[in-house]
Design an enzyme around this catalytic site. Structure first.
Site, PDB file in Angstrom:
ATOM      1  N   ASN A  84       1.945 -10.065   4.563  1.00  0.00           N
ATOM      2  CA  ASN A  84       3.718 -10.107   4.191  1.00  0.00           C
ATOM      3  C   ASN A  84       4.544 -10.147   5.074  1.00  0.00           C
ATOM      4  O   ASN A  84       5.499 -11.401   5.490  1.00  0.00           O
ATOM      5  CB  ASN A  84       3.807  -9.431   3.772  1.00  0.00           C
ATOM      6  CG  ASN A  84       3.326  -9.356   2.448  1.00  0.00           C
ATOM      7  OD1 ASN A  84       2.438  -8.610   1.675  1.00  0.00           O
ATOM      8  ND2 ASN A  84       3.754  -9.912   1.029  1.00  0.00           N
ATOM      9  N   CYS A  85       4.417  -9.693   6.663  1.00  0.00           N
ATOM     10  CA  CYS A  85       5.620  -9.515   7.161  1.00  0.00           C
ATOM     11  C   CYS A  85       5.567 -10.726   8.274  1.00  0.00           C
ATOM     12  O   CYS A  85       6.404 -10.827   8.927  1.00  0.00           O
ATOM     13  CB  CYS A  85       5.153  -8.125   8.153  1.00  0.00           C
ATOM     14  SG  CYS A  85       4.980  -6.476   6.933  1.00  0.00           S
ATOM     15  N   TYR A 126      -5.277   5.001 -10.624  1.00  0.00           N
ATOM     16  CA  TYR A 126      -4.536   4.583  -9.777  1.00  0.00           C
ATOM     17  C   TYR A 126      -3.464   3.713  -9.513  1.00  0.00           C
ATOM     18  O   TYR A 126      -3.797   2.421 -10.064  1.00  0.00           O
ATOM     19  CB  TYR A 126      -4.804   4.745  -7.924  1.00  0.00           C
ATOM     20  CG  TYR A 126      -6.469   5.670  -8.223  1.00  0.00           C
ATOM     21  CD1 TYR A 126      -6.737   6.692  -7.470  1.00  0.00           C
ATOM     22  CD2 TYR A 126      -7.400   5.541  -8.908  1.00  0.00           C
ATOM     23  CE1 TYR A 126      -7.865   7.805  -7.396  1.00  0.00           C
ATOM     24  CE2 TYR A 126      -8.787   5.921  -8.346  1.00  0.00           C
ATOM     25  CZ  TYR A 126      -8.848   7.653  -8.271  1.00  0.00           C
ATOM     26  OH  TYR A 126     -10.003   8.352  -8.435  1.00  0.00           O
TER      27      TYR A 126
END
Length: 438
Positions: free
Chosen positions: A42-43, A273
């Site tokens: 993503n970055c 979770y």
């Protein structure tokens, strides 16, 4: 053979599945990803747009086929989980290509669906958001196909700033607007001036307290009354958790749609979770809830959940510190700890220092502004922020470690710096913070 179902195949989900497979060679692991790509960075996306990352494939770690060949984990892209029946331990899945639905059972369910970009809601062919590799490709293709020159960037958070810089470096002419005068909200407001200075230096137009009122083709009407023409609009106006499908289950959501988890990233429902952008937990150094939708947290949560599922009952998450950083042209902005608007919950003092990032006589020196807030009751560090052309990352990472170990501001005098003239001072800025606090 236990079956583990993972929702989401990017930072949290793919990493967690991979870590489970490393520890457990037998379980059946299936990942459902609603979009086209898995396991992308993503970055990296703004830098793909800016062609700093020369080949978009560098941002894509695996295809589903490669992931299965390497790890024997099944990844089904364009498969969206639309409901959870936690009593029967099944998920309902929509195949977005065929529009068919089916149920999949699970023994353990890991939710890592991430977040989606907010939109201003205008019907427009020139408006884009940036959240995944599909968005990146769409932006890149639109720029090339339409010979884009003038781009309006809406918003002044990390993603918008990175996108604007990369559009400029690509040779386009961006303009920035933001609906308030509070930009880059993770940073202290008065430390953001270099952002505006960098825009002025490059003659990049910007307007604060400005909004779009209407879009008609390429004609944009603004709240201020201005009417301007742009080839493209990129909206960076925040995100929201992808939690709508969870509402049908017994999983608890907070008022913003995040999932509160315990120190094992367990939800309130057994065998389920939540990790990544959708999960909210707590700070490590102070007793406050924290939502930190950044890469480190997703990867740490993935490892903790994988260890538990593999049988390690002792591993626990000790909390976030919220360490964050962004590059904007020549400057780096970094901070760690509680957010600026959370400081009001403490009785605190602030100490700061501005001096060269390294020895003054060594070439290339530039000012570095370092600020630390500490709790007056125990003198432990609540927050730190740094801005400069060099060395901000190093100082904030050191202070992150200090906060992790609950050091007091006074103990910063004892930090032993790696000193040589190109890198620091015999008494580093961190040392000086400690001395000034005394």
């Amino acid at each position: 053979m236990p079956k583990i179902v993972v929702v989401g195949a990017v930072a949290g989900g793919a990493t967690c599945a991979s870590q489970i497979r490393r520890l457990d060679k037998e379980s059946d692991i299936i990942i459902f990803e609603k979009d086209r790509d898995m396991s992308f960075a993503n970055c990296a996306l703004p830098y793909v747009i800016g062609e700093v990352v020369e080949d978009r494939r560098y941002a894509l770690a695996y295809t589903p086929e490669e992931f299965y060949d390497r790890k024997q984990i099944t990844v089904k892209t364009y498969h969206e989980v639309i409901a959870i029946n936690d009593e029967r331990q099944t998920v309902s899945v929509l195949n977005r290509k065929t529009n068919e639905q089916f149920e999949e059972s699970y023994d353990k369910l890991i939710l890592s669906p991430g977040a989606s970009a907010n939109s201003l809601g205008f019907e427009s062919d020139i408006t884009f958001t940036l959240r995944n590799l599909e968005d990146t490709d769409a932006i890149d293709q639109f720029i090339k196909a339409n010979q884009v020159d003038k781009v309006l960037v809406v918003g002044a958070g990390y993603v918008s700033l990175e996108v604007l810089e990369n559009l400029y470096e690509r040779g386009l002419h961006p303009t920035l607007i933001h609906r308030s005068d509070k930009i880059n909200k993770l940073m202290d407001a008065d430390m953001n001036q270099p952002i505006l200075d960098e825009l002025d230096k490059r003659e990049i137009p910007y307007r604060l307290n400005e909004e779009i009122n209407a879009i008609n083709g390429n004609e944009i009407t603004f709240k201020s009354g201005k009417v301007e023409h742009y080839d493209m609009i990129i909206e960076g106006v925040g995100t929201h958790p992808n939690s709508k499908f969870i509402e049908s289950s017994n999983i608890k959501l907070d008022r913003k749609g995040f999932i509160p988890v315990n120190d094992k990233f367990e939800t309130n429902v057994p065998n389920i979770y939540a990790i990544g952008d959708i999960a909210t937990s707590h700070y490590r150094h102070v007793d406050l809830p924290a939502s930190v939708p950044l890469a480190w947290g997703a990867h740490r949560a993935a490892s903790i959940v994988a260890e538990q599922i593999a049988g390690n009952d002792t591993i626990e998450f000790k909390g976030f510190l919220g360490n964050n950083i962004v590059k904007f042209f020549d400057y780096t902005f970094a901070s760690v700890g509680v957010k600026p608007n959370e400081l009001k919950q403490f009785d605190y003092k602030m100490v700061e220092v501005t001096q060269g990032a390294h020895a003054n006589y060594y070439p290339g020196n530039s000012p570095l502004h370092l600020r630390v807030y500490y709790d007056t009751s125990n003198r432990q560090i609540l927050r730190a922020a740094a801005v400069g052309k060099e060395g901000a990352d190093k100082r904030i990472d050191v202070l992150s470690m200090a906060m992790m170990n609950q050091l007091t501001v006074d103990e910063l005098t004892e930090f032993e710096v790696a000193y040589a003239p190109p890198y620091s001072h015999p008494k580093d800025l961190i040392n000086m913070i400690g001395y000034k606090a005394k």
